[in-house]
Design a protein around this motif. Structure first.
Motif, PDB file in Angstrom:
ATOM      1  N   VAL A 193     -28.934 -34.471  36.461  1.00 44.69           N
ATOM      2  CA  VAL A 193     -30.118 -34.293  37.304  1.00 44.69           C
ATOM      3  C   VAL A 193     -30.384 -32.805  37.487  1.00 44.69           C
ATOM      4  CG1 VAL A 193     -29.683 -36.467  38.522  1.00 44.69           C
ATOM      5  CG2 VAL A 193     -28.847 -34.307  39.493  1.00 44.69           C
ATOM      6  N   THR A 194     -31.574 -32.488  37.960  1.00 47.92           N
ATOM      7  CA  THR A 194     -31.887 -31.104  38.314  1.00 47.92           C
ATOM      8  C   THR A 194     -31.682 -30.911  39.811  1.00 47.92           C
ATOM      9  OG1 THR A 194     -33.552 -29.348  38.293  1.00 47.92           O
ATOM     10  CG2 THR A 194     -34.355 -31.598  38.609  1.00 47.92           C
ATOM     11  N   THR A 195     -31.295 -29.708  40.188  1.00 49.33           N
ATOM     12  CA  THR A 195     -31.104 -29.423  41.613  1.00 49.33           C
ATOM     13  C   THR A 195     -32.288 -28.668  42.200  1.00 49.33           C
ATOM     14  OG1 THR A 195     -29.885 -27.407  41.066  1.00 49.33           O
ATOM     15  CG2 THR A 195     -28.599 -29.418  41.468  1.00 49.33           C
ATOM     16  N   ARG A 196     -33.309 -28.416  41.385  1.00 48.09           N
ATOM     17  CA  ARG A 196     -34.498 -27.756  41.936  1.00 48.09           C
ATOM     18  C   ARG A 196     -35.768 -28.381  41.375  1.00 48.09           C
ATOM     19  NH1 ARG A 196     -37.244 -24.168  38.716  1.00 48.09           N
ATOM     20  NH2 ARG A 196     -36.092 -23.279  36.983  1.00 48.09           N
ATOM     21  N   GLU A 219     -38.662 -33.246  40.548  1.00 48.60           N
ATOM     22  CA  GLU A 219     -38.211 -33.084  41.931  1.00 48.60           C
ATOM     23  C   GLU A 219     -36.695 -32.966  41.942  1.00 48.60           C
ATOM     24  OE1 GLU A 219     -40.261 -32.544  44.293  1.00 48.60           O
ATOM     25  OE2 GLU A 219     -42.108 -33.179  43.283  1.00 48.60           O
ATOM     26  N   ARG A 220     -36.165 -32.426  43.001  1.00 50.41           N
ATOM     27  CA  ARG A 220     -34.713 -32.293  43.161  1.00 50.41           C
ATOM     28  C   ARG A 220     -34.053 -33.648  42.941  1.00 50.41           C
ATOM     29  NH1 ARG A 220     -30.679 -29.119  45.466  1.00 50.41           N
ATOM     30  NH2 ARG A 220     -29.346 -30.124  47.031  1.00 50.41           N
ATOM     31  N   PHE A 221     -33.044 -33.662  42.118  1.00 51.03           N
ATOM     32  CA  PHE A 221     -32.227 -34.827  41.752  1.00 51.03           C
ATOM     33  C   PHE A 221     -32.918 -35.803  40.811  1.00 51.03           C
ATOM     34  CE2 PHE A 221     -29.936 -34.003  45.990  1.00 51.03           C
ATOM     35  CZ  PHE A 221     -29.151 -33.004  45.404  1.00 51.03           C
ATOM     36  N   ASP A 222     -34.042 -35.422  40.201  1.00 53.06           N
ATOM     37  CA  ASP A 222     -34.607 -36.226  39.114  1.00 53.06           C
ATOM     38  C   ASP A 222     -33.677 -36.130  37.909  1.00 53.06           C
ATOM     39  OD1 ASP A 222     -36.864 -37.095  40.426  1.00 53.06           O
ATOM     40  OD2 ASP A 222     -38.241 -35.712  39.397  1.00 53.06           O
TER      41      ASP A 222
END
Length: 190
Positions: free
Chosen positions: A32-35, A108-111
């Protein structure tokens, strides 16, 4: 059945969920992404995943695109697959690109943005020789096996109107691949 490989993981972002496999038998676990980020058509960016690994010697992790994001949004990875070497201890970051020619894509964050495949890799010792052994394929590459319209004979000439339409369609097909799915398709597992 083999035992699971133990991989040490450090959360760079304390809130990030651990990578997980969505289904039994999956080769890749989700990253996931964090930002948050928004990419206009043709843009790319580096997204952090919030994790760092210590892989055992003899293993590497490979960051692959998610097929659902590719089909629905035209998102891919610039250096797919990205390689995480056993000695690397920094945060895993993913270089994502929006290949859609018209639509922006928002994260989005956590996508979920990519999948991580951990594999055993061989160390090799290169031995220089004057000549390589023969093989059936020999030096054939870059389309030598056919299977694409570019290697087929030309179609007979058409009228100027048909020709212009055909050229436009051919140009579009050169840049796009039909995936047999539209944005509304349910590709969550991909």
């Amino acid at each position: 059945m083999r035992d699971d490989v133990e991989v040490l993981l450090r959360r760079v972002d304390p809130e990030v969920p651990l990578p997980s496999y969505q289904h039994p038998g999956d080769a890749g676990c989700d990253l996931v992404t964090t930002r948050s980020a928004e990419l206009a058509p043709g843009e790319r960016t580096v997204l952090p995943t919030g994790i760092a690994l210590a892989l055992p010697d003899g293993y590497a992790a490979f960051v692959h695109p998610r097929s659902g994001l590719a089909a629905r949004c035209g998102v891919s990875l610039v250096n797919a697959p990205g390689t995480v070497d056993a000695g690397y201890r920094g945060e895993i970051k993913v270089i994502v690109a929006n290949l859609d020619p018209r639509e922006s894509v928002r994260f989005e964050r956590f996508d979920r943005i990519a999948q991580l495949v951990v594999q055993q890799v061989e160390k090799v010792r290169f031995q220089e020789v004057d000549r390589l052994p023969d093989s059936e394929r020999a030096a054939g590459g870059f389309g030598s096996t056919g299977g694409h319209a570019a290697g087929r004979p030309a179609v007979p000439a058409a009228s100027p109107e048909e020709s212009a339409s055909t050229q436009q369609t051919a140009a579009q097909q050169k840049h796009y691949v039909a995936v047999g799915a539209d944005r509304a398709s349910d590709l969550r597992g991909q």
